[in-house]
Design an enzyme around this catalytic site. Structure first.
Site: not given
Ligand code: TIU
Length: 220
Positions: A24, A129, A162
């Site tokens: 990310d 995701k 995450c």
């Protein structure tokens, strides 16, 4: 088999079964006006790890090892966004709202892009995701199985959200996980330190952690 100097003990690397997972590293988490900022965070910390993430990425590319990038994002019709996620924390900008970098965390919008310096190159896998973990509602597990990957080196943001969620998902699925300390960051320095400590506690209960130079030095 070769060892990478790590905590709580050396990581027993098998380079033929190893991939780098960069979590990310998106504009929405690193730049003003994005999702991270909308939650009230100072996003400037995230940008500071970009040179180290890039160094790690280039090391894996030079060694010919697989690289996987993840992006937290949702479909334009929000069909993969639970209301509980959209409304949590009453953010200034909700996921899907129009912001300065386009619709927040929506696939294809400028703010959702991976930072230009860290952009995937041809042949690298990109996992979109909808959750914090990269295994939930994605093909990641199948892709890793097909490639015979059993060891994952992690970089990216945020350490305790995450990154840690994905490491825990991976650990439960039988992967050996190693987190690069300099190539991960949180909006909260104490949370980064705590996540690193809890990952490697109890004899690597979730995985190992290592300094970037020891990982790069260990690559074939
Ligand atoms: N808010 C926060 O710390 N993180 C996220 O929402 N997503 C990721 O960690 N990528």
């Amino acid at each position: 088999m070769a060892d990478i100097t790590a905590e709580p003990f050396d990581f027993p690397a098998r380079f033929g079964e190893m991939a780098l997972v960069v979590i990310d590293m998106q504009r929405d988490f690193a730049e003003p006006g994005g999702f991270g900022a909308s939650l009230g965070n100072d996003v400037s910390r995230i940008g500071r790890i970009v040179p180290d993430v890039k160094r790690l990425l280039e090391g894996f590319r030079a060694a010919g090892l697989p690289v996987i990038h993840t992006m937290e994002c949702h479909r334009p019709d929000l069909s993969d966004l639970p209301p509980a996620k959209r409304d949590r924390g009453n953010p200034a900008l909700r996921i899907g709202d129009e912001g300065p970098m386009g619709r927040v965390l929506i696939v294809g919008e400028p703010g959702t892009d991976i930072l230009a310096e860290l952009a995937p190159i041809d042949g690298e896998i990109v996992i979109e995701k909808p959750g914090k973990g990269a295994f939930y509602a994605t093909p990641l597990g199948e892709i890793l199985k097909q490639k015979g990957i059993t060891q994952l080196v992690f970089a990216g943001v945020t350490t305790e959200v995450c990154v840690q969620t994905t490491m825990r998902e991976a650990n439960d699925r039988g992967y050996e996980c190693l987190l690069c300390e300099e190539a991960t960051e949180s909006y909260f320095p104490d949370f980064k330190a705590a996540a690193i400590a809890m990952i490697r506690a109890q004899g690597a209960i979730v995985g190992w952690t290592a300094h970037i130079d020891n990982i790069l030095k260990g690559l074939p």
